[in-house]
Write a protein that holds these residues in place. Structure first.
Motif, PDB file in Angstrom:
ATOM      1  N   GLU A 125      70.855  27.931 -63.447  1.00 49.94           N
ATOM      2  CA  GLU A 125      72.334  27.291 -63.152  1.00 49.94           C
ATOM      3  C   GLU A 125      72.477  28.923 -62.001  1.00 49.94           C
ATOM      4  O   GLU A 125      72.619  30.308 -62.931  1.00 49.94           O
ATOM      5  CB  GLU A 125      73.166  27.441 -63.675  1.00 49.94           C
ATOM      6  N   LYS A 142      71.675  27.843 -50.680  1.00 52.39           N
ATOM      7  CA  LYS A 142      70.816  27.086 -49.950  1.00 52.39           C
ATOM      8  C   LYS A 142      69.592  27.358 -50.578  1.00 52.39           C
ATOM      9  O   LYS A 142      68.764  26.281 -51.277  1.00 52.39           O
ATOM     10  CB  LYS A 142      70.951  26.840 -48.749  1.00 52.39           C
ATOM     11  N   GLU A 145      68.978  26.332 -54.662  1.00 51.60           N
ATOM     12  CA  GLU A 145      69.329  24.801 -54.479  1.00 51.60           C
ATOM     13  C   GLU A 145      67.927  24.588 -54.296  1.00 51.60           C
ATOM     14  O   GLU A 145      67.539  23.704 -55.311  1.00 51.60           O
ATOM     15  CB  GLU A 145      70.344  23.919 -53.627  1.00 51.60           C
ATOM     16  N   ARG A 146      67.769  24.650 -53.318  1.00 53.15           N
ATOM     17  CA  ARG A 146      66.513  24.520 -52.719  1.00 53.15           C
ATOM     18  C   ARG A 146      65.195  25.030 -54.117  1.00 53.15           C
ATOM     19  O   ARG A 146      64.117  24.243 -53.821  1.00 53.15           O
ATOM     20  CB  ARG A 146      65.896  25.066 -51.706  1.00 53.15           C
ATOM     21  N   THR A 150      70.762  25.076 -60.227  1.00 48.87           N
ATOM     22  CA  THR A 150      72.002  24.134 -59.959  1.00 48.87           C
ATOM     23  C   THR A 150      72.575  25.656 -59.214  1.00 48.87           C
ATOM     24  O   THR A 150      72.744  26.655 -60.133  1.00 48.87           O
ATOM     25  CB  THR A 150      72.260  23.784 -61.263  1.00 48.87           C
ATOM     26  N   THR A 151      73.362  24.965 -58.403  1.00 52.60           N
ATOM     27  CA  THR A 151      74.252  26.083 -57.325  1.00 52.60           C
ATOM     28  C   THR A 151      75.170  25.560 -57.556  1.00 52.60           C
ATOM     29  O   THR A 151      75.543  24.582 -57.019  1.00 52.60           O
ATOM     30  CB  THR A 151      73.127  26.325 -57.002  1.00 52.60           C
ATOM     31  N   ARG A 152      76.397  26.497 -57.888  1.00 49.11           N
ATOM     32  CA  ARG A 152      77.900  26.134 -56.871  1.00 49.11           C
ATOM     33  C   ARG A 152      78.674  27.641 -56.554  1.00 49.11           C
ATOM     34  O   ARG A 152      77.844  28.623 -56.488  1.00 49.11           O
ATOM     35  CB  ARG A 152      78.646  26.341 -58.558  1.00 49.11           C
TER      36      ARG A 152
END
Length: 164
Positions: A125, A142, A145-146, A150-152
Motif C-alpha cells: 500500500e 497511476k 495502482e497499475r 493499493t494507492t491513495r
C-alpha cells in the motif's frame, strides 16, 4: 500490511521562486515536513522521496522551462524536507522526460527501481503526495495502482500546476 509514503519532487524549482514554480509549493513542503515528523505518515513503515534529476532530458526542456538540472540549487529538495529521514530517494529524468517516480532509480546506487525497492520490503500500500498533483504525483499514483499497489493520493499534501 506494509505501507510506504512516496513524497514526489518537493524540490526548489517546483516551489515559489523556482523556475517551474507551483503555487502552494512552499506550503506543501512545510506540510509534508509536519506530517512526517509528527508521525502522521498514515502508518507508513517507509518514507521515500522522488527527485526530478535532469542532465539533458532532450525535448523535455522544450516543453517546460529548464528545471531541476543536476548540480543546481533548483534540483535540491526544498529546505523544509531536505533533512527528513527518507528511507530512500529515487532520481528520474536524467536523459528523458520522466514523470512517474516508478521511472526512477535508487540514488544510493543499488540500481533498484522504486517498484523493486518497495516489493523487496513487502510494501503493498502506498500514499502519494508532493508536486505537482496533475503531473508527477498523478503519474506516480497511476503507476502504483497499475503495478498492483493499493494507492491513495494525499491531496492535502499536494499542489497542482493547473488549479482547476
Amino acid at each position: 500490511m506494509t505501507k510506504a509514503l512516496i513524497v514526489v519532487d518537493v524540490q526548489r524549482d517546483f516551489c515559489e521562486g523556482g523556475s517551474l514554480a507551483v503555487a502552494g509549493g512552499n506550503a506543501v513542503a512545510a506540510n509534508v515536513r509536519e506530517y512526517v515528523l509528527n508521525g502522521g505518515s498514515g502508518g507508513a513503515l517507509y518514507v521515500v522521496a522522488t527527485r526530478d534529476y535532469h542532465v539533458d532530458p532532450g525535448a523535455h526542456f522544450g516543453e517546460w522551462p529548464v528545471h531541476c538540472r543536476v548540480g543546481t540549487e533548483g534540483a535540491e529538495f526544498h529546505p523544509a524536507v531536505a533533512d527528513l529521514p527518507f528511507d530512500a530517494e529515487f532520481r528520474k529524468g536524467e536523459h528523458a522526460a520522466a514523470y512517474s517516480g516508478f521511472e526512477g532509480v535508487d540514488a544510493a546506487g543499488s540500481g533498484l527501481s522504486l517498484e523493486a525497492w518497495l516489493r523487496e520490503r513487502g510494501v503493498i500500500e502506498v500514499d502519494v503526495c508532493g508536486l505537482a498533483t496533475d503531473f508527477c504525483v498523478a503519474a506516480t499514483a497511476k503507476d502504483a495502482e497499475r503495478l498492483g499497489f493499493t494507492t491513495r493520493v494525499l491531496v492535502e499534501l499536494s499542489a497542482a500546476v493547473n488549479q482547476g
